[in-house]
Design a protein around this motif. Structure first.
Motif, PDB file in Angstrom:
ATOM      1  N   MET A  32      43.901  36.342  30.136  1.00  0.00           N
ATOM      2  CA  MET A  32      43.360  35.861  31.416  1.00  0.00           C
ATOM      3  C   MET A  32      44.136  36.484  32.575  1.00  0.00           C
ATOM      4  SD  MET A  32      40.902  33.398  31.464  1.00  0.00           S
ATOM      5  CE  MET A  32      39.984  32.518  30.195  1.00  0.00           C
ATOM      6  N   PHE A  33      45.448  36.459  32.462  1.00  0.00           N
ATOM      7  CA  PHE A  33      46.314  37.032  33.496  1.00  0.00           C
ATOM      8  C   PHE A  33      46.037  38.525  33.683  1.00  0.00           C
ATOM      9  CE2 PHE A  33      50.270  39.588  33.691  1.00  0.00           C
ATOM     10  CZ  PHE A  33      50.540  39.466  35.054  1.00  0.00           C
ATOM     11  N   LEU A  34      46.014  39.274  32.587  1.00  0.00           N
ATOM     12  CA  LEU A  34      45.860  40.720  32.683  1.00  0.00           C
ATOM     13  C   LEU A  34      44.510  41.121  33.270  1.00  0.00           C
ATOM     14  CD1 LEU A  34      47.441  41.771  29.263  1.00  0.00           C
ATOM     15  CD2 LEU A  34      48.398  42.183  31.551  1.00  0.00           C
ATOM     16  N   VAL A  35      43.443  40.456  32.825  1.00  0.00           N
ATOM     17  CA  VAL A  35      42.116  40.809  33.327  1.00  0.00           C
ATOM     18  C   VAL A  35      41.961  40.389  34.792  1.00  0.00           C
ATOM     19  CG1 VAL A  35      39.638  40.454  33.052  1.00  0.00           C
ATOM     20  CG2 VAL A  35      41.087  40.704  31.028  1.00  0.00           C
ATOM     21  N   ALA A  36      42.425  39.176  35.133  1.00  0.00           N
ATOM     22  CA  ALA A  36      42.352  38.741  36.524  1.00  0.00           C
ATOM     23  C   ALA A  36      43.164  39.665  37.428  1.00  0.00           C
ATOM     24  CB  ALA A  36      42.856  37.299  36.650  1.00  0.00           C
ATOM     25  N   GLN A  37      44.323  40.080  36.956  1.00  0.00           N
ATOM     26  CA  GLN A  37      45.178  40.972  37.748  1.00  0.00           C
ATOM     27  C   GLN A  37      44.480  42.297  38.026  1.00  0.00           C
ATOM     28  OE1 GLN A  37      48.606  42.931  35.819  1.00  0.00           O
ATOM     29  NE2 GLN A  37      49.878  42.022  37.426  1.00  0.00           N
ATOM     30  N   ALA A  38      43.929  42.917  36.982  1.00  0.00           N
ATOM     31  CA  ALA A  38      43.310  44.239  37.128  1.00  0.00           C
ATOM     32  C   ALA A  38      42.031  44.183  37.959  1.00  0.00           C
ATOM     33  CB  ALA A  38      43.022  44.832  35.747  1.00  0.00           C
ATOM     34  N   VAL A  39      41.185  43.191  37.685  1.00  0.00           N
ATOM     35  CA  VAL A  39      39.928  43.088  38.432  1.00  0.00           C
ATOM     36  C   VAL A  39      40.195  42.618  39.860  1.00  0.00           C
ATOM     37  CG1 VAL A  39      37.678  41.951  38.568  1.00  0.00           C
ATOM     38  CG2 VAL A  39      38.572  42.699  36.353  1.00  0.00           C
ATOM     39  N   GLY A  40      41.109  41.663  40.021  1.00  0.00           N
ATOM     40  CA  GLY A  40      41.441  41.199  41.358  1.00  0.00           C
ATOM     41  C   GLY A  40      41.979  42.314  42.237  1.00  0.00           C
ATOM     42  N   LYS A  41      42.799  43.174  41.662  1.00  0.00           N
ATOM     43  CA  LYS A  41      43.334  44.321  42.399  1.00  0.00           C
ATOM     44  C   LYS A  41      42.198  45.219  42.884  1.00  0.00           C
ATOM     45  CE  LYS A  41      46.565  48.204  41.897  1.00  0.00           C
ATOM     46  NZ  LYS A  41      47.518  48.877  40.963  1.00  0.00           N
ATOM     47  N   GLN A  42      41.206  45.420  42.015  1.00  0.00           N
ATOM     48  CA  GLN A  42      40.048  46.239  42.388  1.00  0.00           C
ATOM     49  C   GLN A  42      39.253  45.565  43.508  1.00  0.00           C
ATOM     50  OE1 GLN A  42      39.018  49.267  41.649  1.00  0.00           O
ATOM     51  NE2 GLN A  42      37.109  49.071  42.794  1.00  0.00           N
ATOM     52  N   MET A  43      39.072  44.256  43.425  1.00  0.00           N
ATOM     53  CA  MET A  43      38.337  43.531  44.466  1.00  0.00           C
ATOM     54  C   MET A  43      39.061  43.612  45.805  1.00  0.00           C
ATOM     55  SD  MET A  43      36.999  40.098  42.489  1.00  0.00           S
ATOM     56  CE  MET A  43      35.626  40.145  41.333  1.00  0.00           C
ATOM     57  N   VAL A  44      40.389  43.514  45.781  1.00  0.00           N
ATOM     58  CA  VAL A  44      41.170  43.633  47.015  1.00  0.00           C
ATOM     59  C   VAL A  44      40.978  45.019  47.628  1.00  0.00           C
ATOM     60  CG1 VAL A  44      43.503  43.707  47.976  1.00  0.00           C
ATOM     61  CG2 VAL A  44      42.877  41.883  46.378  1.00  0.00           C
ATOM     62  N   LEU A  45      41.007  46.062  46.806  1.00  0.00           N
ATOM     63  CA  LEU A  45      40.809  47.424  47.292  1.00  0.00           C
ATOM     64  C   LEU A  45      39.429  47.603  47.910  1.00  0.00           C
ATOM     65  CD1 LEU A  45      42.431  49.502  44.385  1.00  0.00           C
ATOM     66  CD2 LEU A  45      43.313  49.242  46.713  1.00  0.00           C
ATOM     67  N   GLN A  46      38.435  46.951  47.337  1.00  0.00           N
ATOM     68  CA  GLN A  46      37.071  47.061  47.854  1.00  0.00           C
ATOM     69  C   GLN A  46      36.937  46.393  49.214  1.00  0.00           C
ATOM     70  OE1 GLN A  46      35.215  46.844  43.314  1.00  0.00           O
ATOM     71  NE2 GLN A  46      34.662  45.256  44.779  1.00  0.00           N
ATOM     72  N   GLY A  47      37.697  45.316  49.431  1.00  0.00           N
ATOM     73  CA  GLY A  47      37.684  44.628  50.719  1.00  0.00           C
ATOM     74  C   GLY A  47      36.416  43.852  51.016  1.00  0.00           C
ATOM     75  N   LYS A  48      35.700  43.425  49.970  1.00  0.00           N
ATOM     76  CA  LYS A  48      34.433  42.716  50.162  1.00  0.00           C
ATOM     77  C   LYS A  48      34.428  41.330  49.525  1.00  0.00           C
ATOM     78  CE  LYS A  48      31.842  47.063  50.178  1.00  0.00           C
ATOM     79  NZ  LYS A  48      30.756  47.856  49.518  1.00  0.00           N
ATOM     80  N   GLY A  49      35.595  40.846  49.116  1.00  0.00           N
ATOM     81  CA  GLY A  49      35.654  39.557  48.444  1.00  0.00           C
ATOM     82  C   GLY A  49      35.167  39.657  47.013  1.00  0.00           C
TER      83      GLY A  49
END
Length: 275
Positions: free
Chosen positions: A133-150
């Motif tokens: 859970m931690f690893l997937v949330a970390q990787a996907v969350g990082k991508q969402m932050v980079l996208q800047g669209k929530g």
């Protein structure tokens, strides 16, 4: 003035969703639900060929773009490669259903009594149920932050992450060709999901990333009649859930219909946790 469209809030067209554990009992229904509401779906599972075949089935049935991706969520390298593959295929990620969980390859070890439970088995389950859970949330969350669209992240826990199992219902009850129980490692790992969700919901709130927990009660999936009856006697609605009954809550959390909802637990348990 044109009336406000409430139906539009549930529309997932143009969004990309990742579902880990996509070939599981619930995972297939979750993937179908997201695809039916218009999302492009990345079916993520250990079974590479199975994930690809199911993704093709989704494309044919719902006319959306889908991708089958092999991933071991307990491996940081595997998770990062999975996210990279999804981004290369779809460009962005808007929804994560962090859903993968493990019942172990060794069912004797998994269902062992608490007094005899091995640390090896404990760590194996934790490596998927919470480390994953931690690893997937970390990787996907990082991508969402980079996208800047929530974005929206939904993490699957369990009714046994918020209440203790009633061990009386397991007497004479069989599933997976054996008498079963709910081991402490399962409850502990699923309870940990709630804490991770709450933390991430405040951590990523400034970026418009919502993080919530979906908590299923017992789902009918081949248990013997004695188990189903004993479990149902504990539930106000007097039955176990059907897999499709979890999908509506997922679509709600994934879509703009829950745009002001974060850090919450959506419990779909027929009322079991009320008693």
């Amino acid at each position: 003035m044109k009336p406000y469209s409430y139906k539009r809030l549930f529309d997932l067209q143009g969004k990309t969703a990742i579902v880990t554990g996509g070939l599981g009992i619930l995972g297939r229904h979750f993937c179908r639900g997201l695809a039916e509401f218009g999302a492009n779906v990345a079916v993520v599972d250990l079974d590479s060929e199975g994930a690809k075949a199911f993704a093709q089935e989704l494309e044919t049935s719902y006319r959306v773009k889908c991708l089958g991706v092999s991933c071991d969520v307990s491996s940081q390298q595997s998770v990062n490669e999975m996210v990279e593959e999804v981004v290369n295929a779809f460009g962005e990620i808007h929804i994560l259903h962090n859903n993968a969980a493990s019942k172990s390859k060794d069912l004797d070890a998994f269902f062992a009594p608490f007094e005899e439970y091995s640390m090896e088995q404990w760590r194996e389950i934790m490596s998927v149920n919470i480390d994953g859970m931690f690893l997937v949330a970390q990787a996907v969350g990082k991508q969402m932050v980079l996208q800047g669209k929530g974005g929206s992240i939904i993490q699957t826990a369990s009714i046994y992450g918020i209440v203790a199992p009633d061990n009386r219902i397991y007497e004479g009850s069989f599933y997976l060709d054996r008498q079963i129980n709910t081991p402490a490692v399962y409850s502990a790992s699923k309870s940990s999901v709630l804490g991770l969700t709450k933390y991430l919901s405040t951590y990523w709130a400034p970026q418009g990333i919502r993080v919530n927990t979906l908590i299923p009660g017992g789902v009918e999936s081949g248990q013997n009649e004695e188990f189903k009856q004993k479990y149902s006697n504990r539930v106000p609605l007097a039955r176990m859930a059907q897999p499709e009954e979890l999908v509506g809550a997922l679509v709600y959390l994934a879509s703009d219909s829950s745009s002001y909802v974060t850090g919450q637990q959506i419990v779909v348990d027929g009322g079991l946790s009320v008693w």
